[in-house]
Design an enzyme around this catalytic site. Structure first.
Site, short mmCIF file in Angstrom:
data_model
loop_
_atom_site.label_atom_id
_atom_site.label_comp_id
_atom_site.label_asym_id
_atom_site.label_seq_id
_atom_site.Cartn_x
_atom_site.Cartn_y
_atom_site.Cartn_z
N THR A 1 -6.07 7.22 9.09
CA THR A 1 -6.62 5.74 7.84
C THR A 1 -7.38 5.52 8.06
OG1 THR A 1 -5.21 4.24 7.75
CG2 THR A 1 -5.42 4.52 9.83
N THR A 2 -8.24 4.42 7.31
CA THR A 2 -9.36 3.58 7.38
C THR A 2 -9.72 2.21 8.66
OG1 THR A 2 -8.54 2.62 4.87
CG2 THR A 2 -10.41 1.88 6.64
N ARG B 1 -8.91 8.28 -1.67
CA ARG B 1 -10.19 9.03 -0.84
C ARG B 1 -11.04 10.32 -2.08
NH1 ARG B 1 -9.90 8.66 4.47
NH2 ARG B 1 -7.81 6.80 4.82
N GLU C 1 -11.65 -8.46 2.39
CA GLU C 1 -10.15 -8.13 2.97
C GLU C 1 -10.12 -8.49 4.24
OE1 GLU C 1 -7.67 -4.70 1.67
OE2 GLU C 1 -6.79 -5.44 3.52
N GLY D 1 0.79 -0.90 4.40
CA GLY D 1 1.62 -0.07 3.65
C GLY D 1 2.79 0.20 5.19
N HIS D 2 2.06 0.91 6.53
CA HIS D 2 2.84 1.73 6.78
C HIS D 2 3.41 0.93 7.13
CE1 HIS D 2 3.61 3.40 10.10
NE2 HIS D 2 3.37 5.01 10.04
N GLU E 1 -8.70 0.83 -3.44
CA GLU E 1 -8.98 1.20 -2.49
C GLU E 1 -10.29 2.70 -2.30
OE1 GLU E 1 -7.24 1.28 1.17
OE2 GLU E 1 -6.79 -0.61 1.74
N HIS F 1 -5.04 3.67 -2.13
CA HIS F 1 -6.21 4.83 -1.59
C HIS F 1 -6.70 5.98 -2.13
CE1 HIS F 1 -9.61 5.24 2.13
NE2 HIS F 1 -10.09 5.34 0.76
N ARG G 1 -7.25 13.37 -0.49
CA ARG G 1 -6.59 13.99 0.02
C ARG G 1 -4.76 14.04 -0.20
NH1 ARG G 1 -9.81 12.66 5.11
NH2 ARG G 1 -7.98 10.97 6.32
N HIS G 2 -4.78 12.34 -0.40
CA HIS G 2 -3.34 11.38 -0.18
C HIS G 2 -2.99 11.06 -1.84
CE1 HIS G 2 -4.08 10.47 4.44
NE2 HIS G 2 -3.85 11.67 3.99
N HIS H 1 -4.15 -3.98 7.18
CA HIS H 1 -4.59 -3.04 8.35
C HIS H 1 -3.48 -3.55 9.19
CE1 HIS H 1 -5.82 0.48 10.12
NE2 HIS H 1 -6.28 0.71 8.90
N GLY H 2 -2.23 -2.67 9.83
CA GLY H 2 -1.87 -2.77 10.82
C GLY H 2 -0.22 -4.15 11.36
N ASP I 1 -0.19 4.57 -0.15
CA ASP I 1 -0.59 5.63 0.58
C ASP I 1 0.10 6.35 1.11
OD1 ASP I 1 -3.13 4.85 -0.90
OD2 ASP I 1 -3.81 4.66 1.27
N HIS I 2 1.10 5.74 2.37
CA HIS I 2 1.69 6.71 2.69
C HIS I 2 3.32 7.37 2.15
CE1 HIS I 2 -0.24 3.01 4.32
NE2 HIS I 2 -0.28 3.79 5.35
N ARG J 1 3.92 18.45 2.07
CA ARG J 1 4.00 19.35 1.35
C ARG J 1 3.94 20.21 0.24
NH1 ARG J 1 10.05 21.35 2.76
NH2 ARG J 1 9.72 21.66 4.67
N ASN K 1 0.84 -1.18 -0.12
CA ASN K 1 -0.06 -0.13 0.43
C ASN K 1 1.22 1.03 -0.07
OD1 ASN K 1 -2.06 2.43 1.16
ND2 ASN K 1 -3.23 1.17 2.12
N1 PXP Z 1 -6.46 -2.00 3.65
C1 PXP Z 1 -6.76 -1.24 4.17
C2 PXP Z 1 -8.31 -1.38 3.16
C3 PXP Z 1 -6.33 -0.13 4.42
O1 PXP Z 1 -7.29 0.59 4.37
C4 PXP Z 1 -4.99 -0.19 5.16
C5 PXP Z 1 -4.66 1.82 5.05
O2 PXP Z 1 -5.10 2.58 4.80
C6 PXP Z 1 -4.40 -0.69 5.05
C7 PXP Z 1 -4.99 -2.19 4.26
C8 PXP Z 1 -2.95 -0.92 4.78
O3 PXP Z 1 -2.64 -0.56 6.59
P1 PXP Z 1 -0.85 -0.77 6.90
O4 PXP Z 1 -0.78 0.79 6.48
O5 PXP Z 1 -1.24 -0.20 8.65
O6 PXP Z 1 -0.06 -1.64 6.60
#
Ligand code: PXP
Length: 237
Positions: A100-101, A45, A151, A213-214, A70, A43, A49-50, A191-192, A9-10, A18, A7
């Site tokens: 985040t979601t 949105r 998911e 992602g993160h 997403e 993602h 915004r990202h 997620h996480g 997005d980050h 910036r 992911n």
């Molecule tokens: N899956 C979904 C549906 C998400 O919304 C996110 C966060 O944007 C992720 C996975 C990835 O989560 P993380 O950034 O915590 O790894």
């Protein structure tokens, strides 16, 4: 087989801090692919915004792997999905003030709307995944929409503060995956997830895409993106 979809997005979030052109999430995606990621998740949105439409457009032109878009389960998001036709759309809940979601999609409470968005995407040849908690009612509702994938939201598992909660949350994910598969659904998760907690989830029977992602982008700040992706791949494989 369990595979990694990164992911990005980050990277877009950092760029938008910036409001300039760097770092470019599209460049990040190409590095993730070269490092061995099986797919890229982005993602877009409702408020953009990202990630921006420009990011999705370039990804669809340049990426060699699968793109998982997403987006909110809203009719207003359909035009962008239908214009770029990513390989997969994951429908997620979206609130403007969230960082985040945060939760899973309430499929059971919004069945008609989610079914209608799912049908529109599937009619265009886009496979659909619904981001839900491992709750039996939500899984059953997801199956009713006709979506091919869910998911599983791994947030509660990842936030567990002690061993017992961790075991309990992992069991919920294992059970959720089994119930979903019995209903004919295919299963992704995310997620996480990070380098310490990913393995038990990667080992769940029938698990397919892990959207991460993160933790990868955070690790990449210190070791570089290619190495961060490769280290995660070693754990998943
Ligand atoms: N899956 C979904 C549906 C998400 O919304 C996110 C966060 O944007 C992720 C996975 C990835 O989560 P993380 O950034 O915590 O790894």
């Amino acid at each position: 087989m369990t595979v990694l979809c990164v992911n990005i997005d980050h990277v877009a979030t950092l760029r938008e801090a910036r409001k300039i052109s760097e770092p470019d999430p599209v460049a990040a995606a190409l590095i993730c692919e070269l490092a061995g990621a099986a797919g890229i998740t982005l993602h877009v949105r409702e408020d953009r915004r990202h990630a921006k439409e420009r990011d999705l457009e370039l990804l669809m032109r340049l990426a060699k792997t699968r793109i998982n878009l997403e987006m909110a389960a809203a009719e207003s998001m359909l035009p962008i999905a239908l214009k770029y036709r990513p390989h997969q759309v994951t429908l997620v809940p979206e609130r403007r003030e969230e960082v985040t979601t945060e939760g899973g999609l309430d499929v059971a409470g919004n069945l008609a709307r989610i079914e209608s968005v799912t049908n529109a995407l599937q009619d265009a040849g886009i496979r659909v995944s619904l981001f839900i908690t491992p709750d039996e009612n939500q899984i059953a509702a997801a199956a009713e929409t006709g979506a091919e994938f869910i998911e599983l939201h791994t947030g509660c598992y990842c936030n567990a503060k002690d061993e017992e909660t961790l075991r309990h949350e992992l069991e919920s994910l294992v059970r959720g995956a089994r119930i979903a598969q019995d209903l004919g659904l295919r299963v992704n998760a995310g997620h996480g997830l990070n380098y310490r907690n990913v393995r038990p989830v990667a080992l769940i029977e029938g698990m397919e895409d892990l959207n991460i992602g993160h933790s990868i982008i955070a690790h990449a700040v210190f070791v570089g993106l290619e190495r961060a992706v490769k280290e995660m791949l070693i754990l998943i494989r």
